[in-house]
Design a protein around this motif. Structure first.
Motif, short mmCIF file in Angstrom:
data_model
loop_
_atom_site.label_atom_id
_atom_site.label_comp_id
_atom_site.label_asym_id
_atom_site.label_seq_id
_atom_site.Cartn_x
_atom_site.Cartn_y
_atom_site.Cartn_z
N MET A 1 11.81 -5.12 -13.36
CA MET A 1 10.51 -4.66 -13.32
C MET A 1 9.89 -3.72 -12.49
SD MET A 1 7.29 -7.12 -14.31
CE MET A 1 5.85 -7.03 -13.39
N THR A 2 9.32 -2.62 -12.82
CA THR A 2 8.92 -1.53 -11.79
C THR A 2 7.87 -1.67 -11.08
OG1 THR A 2 8.50 -0.31 -13.78
CG2 THR A 2 10.13 0.82 -12.45
N LYS A 3 7.62 -1.25 -9.87
CA LYS A 3 6.57 -1.75 -9.24
C LYS A 3 5.09 -0.83 -9.45
CE LYS A 3 5.02 -2.18 -4.20
NZ LYS A 3 5.26 -2.00 -3.12
N ALA A 4 4.26 -1.22 -9.77
CA ALA A 4 2.82 -0.33 -10.18
C ALA A 4 2.56 0.26 -8.99
CB ALA A 4 1.93 -1.28 -10.85
N PRO A 5 2.10 1.60 -9.11
CA PRO A 5 1.54 2.14 -8.02
C PRO A 5 0.25 1.75 -7.34
CG PRO A 5 1.38 3.62 -9.92
CD PRO A 5 2.03 2.42 -10.24
N ASN A 6 0.13 1.79 -5.95
CA ASN A 6 -1.04 1.20 -5.47
C ASN A 6 -2.13 2.53 -5.36
OD1 ASN A 6 -3.10 0.60 -3.80
ND2 ASN A 6 -1.81 -0.27 -2.28
N LEU A 7 -2.98 2.45 -6.60
CA LEU A 7 -3.97 3.53 -6.90
C LEU A 7 -5.05 3.42 -5.51
CD1 LEU A 7 -4.51 3.13 -10.48
CD2 LEU A 7 -2.73 4.66 -9.37
N ASP A 8 -5.46 2.28 -5.05
CA ASP A 8 -6.19 2.09 -4.08
C ASP A 8 -5.79 2.94 -2.94
OD1 ASP A 8 -8.98 1.11 -3.54
OD2 ASP A 8 -7.79 -0.07 -2.01
N ALA A 9 -4.40 2.56 -2.54
CA ALA A 9 -4.00 3.51 -1.19
C ALA A 9 -4.02 4.87 -1.49
CB ALA A 9 -2.66 2.89 -1.05
N MET A 10 -3.61 5.50 -2.57
CA MET A 10 -3.78 6.64 -2.91
C MET A 10 -5.07 7.50 -2.94
SD MET A 10 -0.81 7.45 -5.74
CE MET A 10 -1.22 6.10 -7.18
N ALA A 11 -5.94 6.60 -3.34
CA ALA A 11 -7.38 7.21 -3.48
C ALA A 11 -7.73 7.28 -1.85
CB ALA A 11 -8.46 6.23 -4.14
N ALA A 12 -7.51 6.00 -1.19
CA ALA A 12 -7.86 6.31 0.29
C ALA A 12 -7.16 7.43 1.03
CB ALA A 12 -7.25 4.93 0.97
N TRP A 13 -5.99 7.90 0.59
CA TRP A 13 -5.28 8.89 1.21
C TRP A 13 -6.02 10.14 0.76
CZ3 TRP A 13 -3.37 12.96 -1.38
CH2 TRP A 13 -2.59 14.08 -0.65
N ALA A 14 -6.54 10.33 -0.35
CA ALA A 14 -7.04 11.65 -0.91
C ALA A 14 -8.56 11.75 0.08
CB ALA A 14 -7.20 11.46 -2.31
N ALA A 15 -8.97 10.59 0.10
CA ALA A 15 -10.50 10.47 0.85
C ALA A 15 -10.33 11.11 2.23
CB ALA A 15 -11.16 9.24 0.76
N ASP A 16 -9.25 10.38 3.18
CA ASP A 16 -9.14 11.03 4.26
C ASP A 16 -8.70 12.40 4.46
OD1 ASP A 16 -9.40 8.39 5.50
OD2 ASP A 16 -7.38 7.84 5.39
N GLU A 17 -7.73 12.82 3.42
CA GLU A 17 -7.64 14.36 3.25
C GLU A 17 -8.93 15.05 3.26
OE1 GLU A 17 -4.71 16.06 3.61
OE2 GLU A 17 -4.08 13.94 4.56
N MET A 18 -9.88 14.71 2.24
CA MET A 18 -11.11 15.43 2.03
C MET A 18 -11.89 15.51 3.21
SD MET A 18 -12.56 14.22 -1.56
CE MET A 18 -11.22 13.32 -2.68
N CYS A 19 -12.05 14.32 4.17
CA CYS A 19 -12.81 14.32 5.08
C CYS A 19 -12.31 15.02 6.36
CB CYS A 19 -13.19 12.78 5.52
SG CYS A 19 -13.91 11.97 4.19
N LYS A 20 -11.03 15.66 6.39
CA LYS A 20 -10.61 16.51 7.36
C LYS A 20 -11.49 17.63 7.63
CE LYS A 20 -5.93 14.95 7.28
NZ LYS A 20 -4.42 15.40 7.11
N ALA A 21 -12.38 17.67 6.71
CA ALA A 21 -13.37 19.04 6.80
C ALA A 21 -14.35 18.77 7.81
CB ALA A 21 -13.85 19.62 5.59
N ILE A 22 -14.73 17.54 8.08
CA ILE A 22 -15.76 17.14 8.82
C ILE A 22 -15.47 17.29 10.00
CG2 ILE A 22 -17.56 15.38 9.39
CD1 ILE A 22 -16.71 14.01 6.74
#
Length: 160
Positions: free
Chosen positions: A1-22
């Motif tokens: 059985m394949t492991k489902a991706p951790n969408l929460d961790a991916m969203a957190a990564w993207a949020a951190d990337e966005m906030c690099k502008a601050i």
């Protein structure tokens, strides 16, 4: 059985990337909170393609980040993070990765290509579109709270 991706961790990564502008100088946490809230509303109300167009509109025209206004920098960082999110290896099976450069400084030079790519992504099936929409909503929500946390830290003298 394949492991489902951790969408929460991916969203957190993207949020951190966005906030690099601050940086507290040119781009304040308050401006980031407002920009991310508007982008989130666009995703929720009109979808991922409309949000792409909206963020491109807000990103200005100049290609060097240091020449952009605060709102333009935030739009470039947000769109960059959201598009790069689709290329994460965890989502590789969806085939939604953008083929060109997608760093914040690349956004204004890739507008037509990104629009074309996101138009294709919206044609990839309802389940995939809803997954991307949910992922973008979560990432923008996290980015808002990161910005608000930095705003609160600034007001109280604490760090963020």
């Amino acid at each position: 059985m394949t492991k489902a991706p951790n969408l929460d961790a991916m969203a957190a990564w993207a949020a951190d990337e966005m906030c690099k502008a601050i940086d507290g100088k040119k781009v304040s946490p308050e401006e980031a909170d407002t920009a991310f809230t508007k982008a989130l509303a666009m995703v929720q109300e009109s979808g991922i393609y409309a949000a792409t167009i909206y963020l491109q509109y807000r990103s200005g025209e100049k290609r060097k980040l240091d020449e952009l206004k605060a709102e333009e920098q935030l739009a470039c960082h947000a769109l960059s993070a959201l598009v790069r999110l689709l290329g994460r290896k965890e989502l590789g099976g969806l085939g939604l990765a953008f083929g060109g450069p997608a760093e914040p400084g690349d956004v204004n030079g890739q507008k037509a290509e990104m629009r074309k790519h996101m138009a294709g992504a919206t044609d990839s099936g309802l389940e995939q579109v809803l997954l991307v929409k949910q992922l973008w909503e979560q990432a923008l929500t996290y980015a808002r709270y990161i910005a608000r946390g930095q705003k609160k830290g600034k007001a109280t003298g604490g760090g963020a």
